[in-house]
Motif scaffolding. Structure first.
Motif, PDB file in Angstrom:
ATOM      1  N   PHE A  76       0.814  -1.217   0.000  1.00  0.00           N
ATOM      2  CA  PHE A  76       0.000   0.000   0.000  1.00  0.00           C
ATOM      3  C   PHE A  76       0.847   1.267   0.000  1.00  0.00           C
ATOM      4  O   PHE A  76       0.598   2.176  -0.787  1.00  0.00           O
ATOM      5  CB  PHE A  76      -0.976  -0.011   1.190  1.00  0.00           C
ATOM      6  CG  PHE A  76      -2.166  -0.911   0.946  1.00  0.00           C
ATOM      7  CD1 PHE A  76      -3.254  -0.461   0.211  1.00  0.00           C
ATOM      8  CD2 PHE A  76      -2.186  -2.212   1.424  1.00  0.00           C
ATOM      9  CE1 PHE A  76      -4.348  -1.284  -0.040  1.00  0.00           C
ATOM     10  CE2 PHE A  76      -3.267  -3.048   1.181  1.00  0.00           C
ATOM     11  CZ  PHE A  76      -4.350  -2.588   0.448  1.00  0.00           C
ATOM     12  N   VAL A  77       1.857   1.355   0.846  1.00  0.00           N
ATOM     13  CA  VAL A  77       2.605   2.627   0.927  1.00  0.00           C
ATOM     14  C   VAL A  77       3.430   2.898  -0.329  1.00  0.00           C
ATOM     15  O   VAL A  77       3.668   4.047  -0.668  1.00  0.00           O
ATOM     16  CB  VAL A  77       3.516   2.746   2.183  1.00  0.00           C
ATOM     17  CG1 VAL A  77       2.700   2.700   3.452  1.00  0.00           C
ATOM     18  CG2 VAL A  77       4.626   1.706   2.189  1.00  0.00           C
ATOM     19  N   ASN A  78       3.838   1.826  -1.032  1.00  0.00           N
ATOM     20  CA  ASN A  78       4.623   2.050  -2.247  1.00  0.00           C
ATOM     21  C   ASN A  78       3.753   2.432  -3.443  1.00  0.00           C
ATOM     22  O   ASN A  78       4.169   3.210  -4.291  1.00  0.00           O
ATOM     23  CB  ASN A  78       5.450   0.808  -2.586  1.00  0.00           C
ATOM     24  CG  ASN A  78       6.735   0.735  -1.770  1.00  0.00           C
ATOM     25  OD1 ASN A  78       7.707   1.410  -2.091  1.00  0.00           O
ATOM     26  ND2 ASN A  78       6.721  -0.039  -0.696  1.00  0.00           N
ATOM     27  N   LEU A  79       2.536   1.866  -3.494  1.00  0.00           N
ATOM     28  CA  LEU A  79       1.698   2.094  -4.681  1.00  0.00           C
ATOM     29  C   LEU A  79       0.801   3.318  -4.577  1.00  0.00           C
ATOM     30  O   LEU A  79       0.391   3.876  -5.589  1.00  0.00           O
ATOM     31  CB  LEU A  79       0.845   0.853  -4.958  1.00  0.00           C
ATOM     32  CG  LEU A  79       1.595  -0.352  -5.528  1.00  0.00           C
ATOM     33  CD1 LEU A  79       0.638  -1.498  -5.807  1.00  0.00           C
ATOM     34  CD2 LEU A  79       2.337   0.017  -6.816  1.00  0.00           C
ATOM     35  N   ILE A  80       0.463   3.723  -3.349  1.00  0.00           N
ATOM     36  CA  ILE A  80      -0.476   4.840  -3.206  1.00  0.00           C
ATOM     37  C   ILE A  80       0.261   6.161  -3.048  1.00  0.00           C
ATOM     38  O   ILE A  80       1.158   6.285  -2.210  1.00  0.00           O
ATOM     39  CB  ILE A  80      -1.397   4.641  -1.974  1.00  0.00           C
ATOM     40  CG1 ILE A  80      -2.243   3.381  -2.152  1.00  0.00           C
ATOM     41  CG2 ILE A  80      -2.294   5.861  -1.758  1.00  0.00           C
ATOM     42  CD1 ILE A  80      -3.120   3.065  -0.955  1.00  0.00           C
ATOM     43  N   THR A 135     -10.443   5.430 -10.539  1.00  0.00           N
ATOM     44  CA  THR A 135      -9.784   4.528  -9.583  1.00  0.00           C
ATOM     45  C   THR A 135      -8.433   4.063 -10.127  1.00  0.00           C
ATOM     46  O   THR A 135      -8.310   3.711 -11.296  1.00  0.00           O
ATOM     47  CB  THR A 135     -10.687   3.300  -9.303  1.00  0.00           C
ATOM     48  OG1 THR A 135     -11.917   3.760  -8.766  1.00  0.00           O
ATOM     49  CG2 THR A 135     -10.042   2.340  -8.326  1.00  0.00           C
ATOM     50  N   LYS A 136      -7.428   4.053  -9.248  1.00  0.00           N
ATOM     51  CA  LYS A 136      -6.078   3.653  -9.669  1.00  0.00           C
ATOM     52  C   LYS A 136      -5.749   2.206  -9.274  1.00  0.00           C
ATOM     53  O   LYS A 136      -5.000   1.525  -9.956  1.00  0.00           O
ATOM     54  CB  LYS A 136      -5.037   4.585  -9.009  1.00  0.00           C
ATOM     55  CG  LYS A 136      -5.183   6.063  -9.384  1.00  0.00           C
ATOM     56  CD  LYS A 136      -4.127   6.428 -10.418  1.00  0.00           C
ATOM     57  CE  LYS A 136      -4.297   7.820 -10.982  1.00  0.00           C
ATOM     58  NZ  LYS A 136      -4.062   8.896  -9.998  1.00  0.00           N
ATOM     59  N   ILE A 137      -6.289   1.790  -8.118  1.00  0.00           N
ATOM     60  CA  ILE A 137      -5.911   0.477  -7.570  1.00  0.00           C
ATOM     61  C   ILE A 137      -7.152  -0.251  -7.057  1.00  0.00           C
ATOM     62  O   ILE A 137      -8.027   0.372  -6.444  1.00  0.00           O
ATOM     63  CB  ILE A 137      -4.922   0.657  -6.386  1.00  0.00           C
ATOM     64  CG1 ILE A 137      -3.635   1.367  -6.851  1.00  0.00           C
ATOM     65  CG2 ILE A 137      -4.589  -0.687  -5.720  1.00  0.00           C
ATOM     66  CD1 ILE A 137      -2.760   1.874  -5.717  1.00  0.00           C
ATOM     67  N   SER A 210       4.600  -6.432 -10.289  1.00  0.00           N
ATOM     68  CA  SER A 210       4.694  -6.483 -11.754  1.00  0.00           C
ATOM     69  C   SER A 210       5.477  -5.269 -12.282  1.00  0.00           C
ATOM     70  O   SER A 210       5.749  -4.317 -11.541  1.00  0.00           O
ATOM     71  CB  SER A 210       3.290  -6.471 -12.359  1.00  0.00           C
ATOM     72  OG  SER A 210       2.699  -5.195 -12.163  1.00  0.00           O
ATOM     73  N   GLU A 211       5.786  -5.305 -13.576  1.00  0.00           N
ATOM     74  CA  GLU A 211       6.445  -4.171 -14.232  1.00  0.00           C
ATOM     75  C   GLU A 211       5.601  -2.896 -14.073  1.00  0.00           C
ATOM     76  O   GLU A 211       6.128  -1.815 -13.816  1.00  0.00           O
ATOM     77  CB  GLU A 211       6.630  -4.462 -15.727  1.00  0.00           C
ATOM     78  CG  GLU A 211       7.820  -5.341 -16.050  1.00  0.00           C
ATOM     79  CD  GLU A 211       9.150  -4.709 -15.662  1.00  0.00           C
ATOM     80  OE1 GLU A 211       9.283  -3.477 -15.820  1.00  0.00           O
ATOM     81  OE2 GLU A 211      10.037  -5.443 -15.179  1.00  0.00           O
ATOM     82  N   ALA A 212       4.290  -3.041 -14.252  1.00  0.00           N
ATOM     83  CA  ALA A 212       3.394  -1.873 -14.155  1.00  0.00           C
ATOM     84  C   ALA A 212       3.430  -1.284 -12.749  1.00  0.00           C
ATOM     85  O   ALA A 212       3.445  -0.057 -12.570  1.00  0.00           O
ATOM     86  CB  ALA A 212       1.972  -2.276 -14.533  1.00  0.00           C
ATOM     87  N   LYS A 216       4.878   2.472 -11.526  1.00  0.00           N
ATOM     88  CA  LYS A 216       4.146   3.420 -10.672  1.00  0.00           C
ATOM     89  C   LYS A 216       5.014   3.853  -9.490  1.00  0.00           C
ATOM     90  O   LYS A 216       5.059   5.027  -9.119  1.00  0.00           O
ATOM     91  CB  LYS A 216       2.846   2.774 -10.175  1.00  0.00           C
ATOM     92  CG  LYS A 216       2.076   3.553  -9.103  1.00  0.00           C
ATOM     93  CD  LYS A 216       0.743   4.069  -9.622  1.00  0.00           C
ATOM     94  CE  LYS A 216      -0.214   4.602  -8.572  1.00  0.00           C
ATOM     95  NZ  LYS A 216       0.028   5.918  -8.027  1.00  0.00           N
ATOM     96  N   ILE A 217       5.752   2.890  -8.932  1.00  0.00           N
ATOM     97  CA  ILE A 217       6.602   3.200  -7.772  1.00  0.00           C
ATOM     98  C   ILE A 217       7.740   4.142  -8.193  1.00  0.00           C
ATOM     99  O   ILE A 217       8.054   5.111  -7.511  1.00  0.00           O
ATOM    100  CB  ILE A 217       7.174   1.896  -7.160  1.00  0.00           C
ATOM    101  CG1 ILE A 217       6.040   1.032  -6.583  1.00  0.00           C
ATOM    102  CG2 ILE A 217       8.207   2.215  -6.083  1.00  0.00           C
ATOM    103  CD1 ILE A 217       6.441  -0.396  -6.252  1.00  0.00           C
ATOM    104  N   LYS A 218       8.322   3.843  -9.357  1.00  0.00           N
ATOM    105  CA  LYS A 218       9.471   4.648  -9.805  1.00  0.00           C
ATOM    106  C   LYS A 218       9.072   6.048 -10.256  1.00  0.00           C
ATOM    107  O   LYS A 218       9.897   6.957 -10.258  1.00  0.00           O
ATOM    108  CB  LYS A 218      10.216   3.914 -10.922  1.00  0.00           C
ATOM    109  CG  LYS A 218      10.952   2.688 -10.386  1.00  0.00           C
ATOM    110  CD  LYS A 218      12.070   2.238 -11.293  1.00  0.00           C
ATOM    111  CE  LYS A 218      13.064   1.366 -10.524  1.00  0.00           C
ATOM    112  NZ  LYS A 218      13.710   0.365 -11.378  1.00  0.00           N
TER     113      LYS A 218
END
Ligand SMILES: *Cc1c(COP(=O)(O)O)cnc(C)c1O
Length: 369
Positions: A76-80, A135-137, A210-212, A216-218
């Motif tokens: 959660f903290v990495n993707l949001i 919505t993103k996730i 995943s790559e996707a 998003k994280i990068k």
């Protein structure tokens, strides 16, 4: 004070499950440096084995050095990023924790609720996505340990993908217990735990992105709020071909144990492990029926590795569980939330998914009842 030598128990609750002698032996091998070349080789093998049990080619696959809840938080903290809209499907305790993670990460929460003990309804997710096209996730729990319900991960992910969302899945109780195919099902972020169907010691959380998800994280505009769980930093330690840099001291001996437990799954064969969990569930169900105990959850979406059983009328829940533990060294789980006092939770995870152990548990239950 003196050395602590626990009495051996039969662990048939919601986790931890029984740990084999083989894994315990691996745990007690000599500690080496976490940057030692032979340890780095072990890390690489562990990653390959994790890719196998997750059924993924994801490069970013590794164990987080903390329990399943930390794997959840890492996802959660990495993707949001603050303001991101996130749908959480909630039908039990762990969905509730996901909700909490979204709020604390600054996400905008949309909740898709279903009653505890029932599946998340795919059409409800679709309606929520129609109403919230930005919505993103989409996040959900695959195996809800609190209720013994299997959510339909493949269908939920397919719907989320129609709306271009990233998918985030809790597979803590899933991994090595029931069918899970990260790549085929288009799961972007997934976390698990070591102490459920892997039958390893508690304290590690295998994750895969995943790559996707990595993209998003990068491309984040804001830093990840948690320093320890920031994957941009962890990658310097676990990343492929990276000059392994010190991030934190890996729990060296726990990784020996994880490697050994993954090796055991590989030797058995992942699909054979799934089948064993199903067969032993069927056996438990039949044996329970013989002593007049019924399963709570609908067979169509019941988890084989975590079995809710109706507590018969007039039985003292806590007293019976205490007696099982103290007199028979058998641990089973209590019901949670709305199901407290109404059900028991019998776990058949990993090493605990075994006919003889089921016989022992049934005999103890019969005696106590
Ligand atoms: C056990 C469990 C967790 C939490 O794992 P910990 O290792 O206890 O932090 C999360 N989700 C599910 C579905 C679980 O069963």
């Amino acid at each position: 004070m003196q050395s602590f030598i626990p009495q051996r128990k039969l662990l048939m609750g919601p986790g931890p499950s029984d740990v084999s002698e083989r894994v315990l032996k691996a745990l007690s091998r000599p500690t080496i440096g976490h940057l030692d070349p032979s340890f780095i080789k072990l890390m690489d093998e562990t990653k390959t084995l994790l890719q196998y049990v997750f059924q993924t080619k994801n490069e970013l696959t590794m164990p987080i050095s903390a329990p399943g809840s930390a794997g959840m938080e890492a996802c959660f903290v990495n993707l949001i990023e603050p303001g991101d809209k996130v749908i959480v499907c909630q039908n039990g305790v762990f969905g509730t924790r996901m909700k909490e993670n979204v709020i604390r990460s600054g996400g905008e929460l949309v909740l898709v609720e279903d009653p505890w003990g029932e599946q998340t309804k795919p059409e409800k997710l679709r309606a929520a996505l129609d109403a919230n096209p930005d919505t993103k996730i989409v996040a959900f729990v695959h195996a809800e340990t609190s209720t013994g319900v299997r959510n339909d991960a493949q269908t939920l992910c397919a719907i989320a993908k129609e709306y271009d969302c990233l998918t985030l899945v809790d597979a803590v109780t899933t991994l090595a217990g029931i069918e899970l195919r990260v790549d085929d099902w288009q799961i972007d972020a997934i976390y698990s735990g070591t102490q459920k169907c892997l039958s390893c010691v508690p304290g590690l959380s295998p994750v895969s992105f995943s790559e996707a998800a990595l993209e998003k994280i990068k491309s984040r505009k804001t830093p990840v709020q948690s320093w320890f769980l920031d994957l941009n930093l962890i990658l310097g330690y676990w990343g492929q071909g990276a000059q392994r840099a010190y991030h934190h001291t890996a729990p060296v001996n726990s990784i020996y144990a994880l490697h050994e437990s993954l090796l055991m799954v590989k030797e058995e064969g992942l699909e054979n492990a799934w089948e064993r969990h199903q067969n032993n569930h069927n056996y438990l169900r039949d044996e329970l029926q013989k002593i007049g105990l019924n399963m709570t959850i609908d067979a169509a979406y019941r988890l084989p590795q975590l079995n809710l059983v109706d507590i018969p009328k007039g039985c003292d829940d806590a007293k019976i569980r205490k007696q099982l533990l103290n007199e028979f060294d058998v641990e089973i789980g209590a019901g949670l939330g709305a199901l407290a006092g109404k059900v028991w939770r019998i776990g058949l995870m990993g090493e605990s998914s075994n006919r003889q152990k089921i016989d022992t548990c049934i005999a103890a239950l019969k005696a106590v009842l």
